[in-house]
Design a protein around this motif. Structure first.
Motif, short mmCIF file in Angstrom:
data_model
loop_
_atom_site.label_atom_id
_atom_site.label_comp_id
_atom_site.label_asym_id
_atom_site.label_seq_id
_atom_site.Cartn_x
_atom_site.Cartn_y
_atom_site.Cartn_z
N LYS A 49 -14.08 5.88 -1.85
CA LYS A 49 -14.44 7.29 -2.04
C LYS A 49 -13.47 7.92 -3.06
O LYS A 49 -13.87 8.63 -3.98
CB LYS A 49 -14.35 8.00 -0.69
CG LYS A 49 -14.96 9.35 -0.66
CD LYS A 49 -15.16 9.83 0.79
CE LYS A 49 -15.42 11.32 0.82
NZ LYS A 49 -14.23 12.15 0.81
N ASP A 50 -12.18 7.60 -2.87
CA ASP A 50 -11.16 8.16 -3.78
C ASP A 50 -11.41 7.70 -5.23
O ASP A 50 -11.26 8.49 -6.17
CB ASP A 50 -9.76 7.72 -3.34
CG ASP A 50 -9.34 8.39 -2.04
OD1 ASP A 50 -10.02 9.34 -1.61
OD2 ASP A 50 -8.33 7.97 -1.44
N LEU A 51 -11.77 6.45 -5.38
CA LEU A 51 -12.02 5.94 -6.75
C LEU A 51 -13.13 6.74 -7.41
O LEU A 51 -13.05 7.10 -8.59
CB LEU A 51 -12.40 4.46 -6.73
CG LEU A 51 -11.33 3.46 -6.30
CD1 LEU A 51 -11.86 2.03 -6.39
CD2 LEU A 51 -10.07 3.59 -7.16
N TYR A 63 -4.37 -1.10 -5.61
CA TYR A 63 -3.52 0.02 -5.18
C TYR A 63 -3.24 0.97 -6.35
O TYR A 63 -3.19 2.19 -6.18
CB TYR A 63 -2.21 -0.50 -4.58
CG TYR A 63 -2.38 -1.25 -3.26
CD1 TYR A 63 -3.40 -0.92 -2.37
CD2 TYR A 63 -1.51 -2.28 -2.91
CE1 TYR A 63 -3.55 -1.60 -1.16
CE2 TYR A 63 -1.65 -2.97 -1.71
CZ TYR A 63 -2.68 -2.63 -0.84
OH TYR A 63 -2.83 -3.30 0.35
N GLN A 64 -3.06 0.40 -7.53
CA GLN A 64 -2.82 1.27 -8.70
C GLN A 64 -4.07 2.08 -9.06
O GLN A 64 -3.96 3.24 -9.44
CB GLN A 64 -2.36 0.44 -9.90
CG GLN A 64 -0.96 -0.14 -9.69
CD GLN A 64 -0.42 -0.89 -10.90
OE1 GLN A 64 -1.16 -1.19 -11.82
NE2 GLN A 64 0.86 -1.20 -10.87
N PHE A 65 -5.25 1.47 -8.91
CA PHE A 65 -6.48 2.24 -9.18
C PHE A 65 -6.57 3.44 -8.24
O PHE A 65 -6.93 4.55 -8.65
CB PHE A 65 -7.73 1.37 -8.92
CG PHE A 65 -7.95 0.27 -9.93
CD1 PHE A 65 -7.55 0.42 -11.25
CD2 PHE A 65 -8.59 -0.92 -9.56
CE1 PHE A 65 -7.77 -0.60 -12.18
CE2 PHE A 65 -8.81 -1.93 -10.47
CZ PHE A 65 -8.40 -1.78 -11.79
N VAL A 66 -6.25 3.19 -6.96
CA VAL A 66 -6.33 4.28 -5.98
C VAL A 66 -5.29 5.35 -6.33
O VAL A 66 -5.59 6.55 -6.34
CB VAL A 66 -6.14 3.75 -4.54
CG1 VAL A 66 -6.11 4.90 -3.53
CG2 VAL A 66 -7.25 2.76 -4.18
N ALA A 67 -4.08 4.91 -6.65
CA ALA A 67 -3.01 5.86 -7.01
C ALA A 67 -3.41 6.65 -8.26
O ALA A 67 -3.18 7.86 -8.35
CB ALA A 67 -1.70 5.11 -7.25
N ARG A 99 0.82 -1.22 0.00
CA ARG A 99 0.00 0.00 0.00
C ARG A 99 0.86 1.28 0.00
O ARG A 99 0.44 2.32 -0.51
CB ARG A 99 -0.94 -0.03 1.21
CG ARG A 99 -1.84 1.17 1.33
CD ARG A 99 -2.83 1.05 2.47
NE ARG A 99 -4.03 0.30 2.11
CZ ARG A 99 -5.07 0.83 1.48
NH1 ARG A 99 -5.08 2.09 1.13
NH2 ARG A 99 -6.12 0.10 1.19
N LYS A 100 2.05 1.18 0.58
CA LYS A 100 2.90 2.38 0.65
C LYS A 100 3.22 2.96 -0.73
O LYS A 100 3.53 4.14 -0.86
CB LYS A 100 4.23 2.04 1.34
CG LYS A 100 4.10 1.88 2.83
CD LYS A 100 5.47 1.97 3.47
CE LYS A 100 5.32 1.90 4.98
NZ LYS A 100 6.28 0.99 5.58
#
Ligand code: BG6
Length: 490
Positions: free
Chosen positions: A313-315, A227-231, A169-170
């Motif tokens: 929420k971020d997505l 994690y990539q979607f969120v980033a 996640r980092k």
């Protein structure tokens, strides 16, 4: 009829063309420990084990290093990405050639480890920042719009080794910092961005392993993707905050899937293949939420994701502005026994009797591009760009230095015709960037001889050559295509 402001151009990626792998403070990426290969032999990733013994892993990115080993450049191997085509030192000459063709857009990527050599630093490497500023300024000089991919197959090697790459996640936080740096530093120079190149490969490539892909591999692939979607969503939000002019797209490896037979089981398999391979990523990035079928995909492999309320929420808040994708081929799927199989790098499935295949086993299917454009425009109703399309082929330099590549012209002509039909159908298409507009190192095989370019580069598979650039016949043809706004394809 293409839009008046339609942009024609070409596409590249940092790791495949820049070279200068250890120059001006750049850190390493996995591609720097990846050897050359060929259509029949995989590229290898090299390492040294805990006792100092050299070893290799298959270069598809799924092997795990033995306990205590670390990635290493070994003496007996050749690493084609180290020098690429030395775009780092030739960019002015290369951009001048693109301008001569009339390019209106040029897709390139930023090497993350050139800006953040390890990936977890607080501040960027100034030399790296300066290099890209110079390139963008040079492009602007010719009114060429840069289209910039933030991550194109080159996560810093340090992050892979010390954090487990995108399984951690980092990485989201490190990517946030990298993306924010790019948007801030290049504000006013760049307005078109893509987040992760061919993000869907992470899961789609597992299909190439057939039944040998384990649940553990799927768990890791879906988690990395999350994690990539969120980033990616964070990057979209930040990009808009820093400059509301920014237009940010996803980048999906576009493959058109067909059922081999009319057996309803094949029809269903085909639908599910689209869902898993293409819609899964597109839906999250364009609609801001996971599709209904995601649960079935996770359950199939007992996947349990680390996913928070905040992530969801971020997505939702980080939907991309445009659907951007690569397209090279179509593929056939079936539940029946396959008698004639496709063989090549990254191509799989049954052979399509109605199509011909490239020397690397990729199905040549221009109609598939129209099918894809119409289908995906209907699904998301977002402006689209074809950001990769092209033919990898053997080119021959004649005695007088000329290079006749009618096969490449034919390939491109037929694809552009189909794009035109999709546009007439109502698809809002913004741009077309032909892949490998200048010859570069193949991502799949590491070869130079799998050439895509309008511009030839004198370098072979052992790294020998003058690196001199020259114009192929397709160079002059594409110049005409651009000048006529896509009308003159003869
Ligand atoms: C896409 C990648 O998969 O296809 C590029 O985004 C790549 O990086 C291109 O080069 C063509 O594949 P290959 O294996 O012929 O280089």
């Amino acid at each position: 009829m293409f839009r008046k402001d339609f942009m024609w151009g070409g596409a590249t990626a940092a790791n495949q063309c820049e070279g200068a792998w250890n120059v001006d403070g750049r850190g390493m990426a996995k591609t720097d420990v990846t050897t050359g290969g060929s259509v029949n032999s995989h590229r290898l990733v090299t390492y040294v084990d805990k006792d100092g013994k050299p070893g290799t892993l298959p270069g598809m990115g799924n092997g795990t290093l033995p306990e205590g080993a670390h990635y290493a450049v070994l003496e007996d191997y050749y690493y084609p990405n180290h020098d690429g085509i030395d775009f780092y030192h030739h960019y002015k000459e290369d951009i001048a050639l693109m301008a001569e063709m009339g390019f209106q857009i040029f897709r390139m990527s930023i090497s993350w480890s050139r800006l953040f050599p390890r990936g977890d630093e607080e501040t960027p490497n100034e030399k790296g920042v300066e290099f890209y500023r110079n390139v963008f300024t040079e492009l602007r000089k010719y009114n060429i719009e840069p289209l910039v991919t933030l991550s194109h197959f080159d996560t810093p090697l340090y992050l892979e080794e010390h954090y487990g790459g995108w399984n951690n996640r980092k990485l989201i936080g490190f990517f946030d910092r990298f993306a924010k740096t790019c948007f801030t530093e290049y504000k006013g120079l760049v307005k078109y961005w893509l987040t992760f190149n061919e993000i869907n490969n992470t899961v789609m490539f597992l299909e190439l392993f057939g039944n040998t892909a384990t649940d553990e591999m799927y768990q890791s692939a879906y988690q990395q993707l999350h994690y990539q979607f969120v980033a990616s969503a964070h990057a979209v939000k930040t990009g808009h905050e820093i400059d509301p002019e920014n237009q940010i797209g996803c980048m999906i490896c576009g493959i058109t899937f067909y059922p081999l037979t009319s057996d309803p089981k094949d029809i269903m398999l085909n639908r599910h293949t689209w869902e898993k391979g293409i819609f899964y990523c597109g839906d999250v990035q364009c609609k801001g939420k996971y599709p209904t079928f995601a649960k079935r995909l996770w359950d199939e492999h007992h996947v349990r994701l680390d996913m928070t309320e905040q992530d969801l929420k971020d997505l939702q808040e980080g939907c991309v502005d445009m659907y951007t994708f690569s397209y090279y081929m179509s593929t056939v799927v079936t539940t029946h026994e396959v008698t004639e199989k496709v063989s090549g790098n990254f191509s799989a499935g049954a052979k399509n009797p109605y199509l011909t295949y490239s020397d690397w086993g990729w199905a040549l299917d221009p109609v598939g591009l129209r099918y894809y454009l119409e289908m995906l425009y209907d699904r998301y109703e977002k402006p689209m760009m074809v950001v990769e399309n092209g033919l990898g082929a053997y080119d021959k330099v004649e005695e007088d230095g000329s290079i006749h590549d009618p096969y490449r012209i034919d390939y491109l002509r037929e694809h552009i015709k189909e794009m035109d039909l999709a546009v007439k159908e109502g698809v809002d298409l913004l741009a077309y960037t032909m892949w490998g507009c200048i010859d570069l190192v193949s991502a799949g095989t590491g070869e130079m001889r799998k050439r895509y370019g309008f511009i030839y580069v004198d370098k072979d598979d052992e790294g020998k050559g003058t690196y001199a650039r020259s114009r192929k016949d397709s160079f002059y043809w594409f110049k005409k295509v651009i000048a006529s706004g896509g009308e003159d394809l003869d």
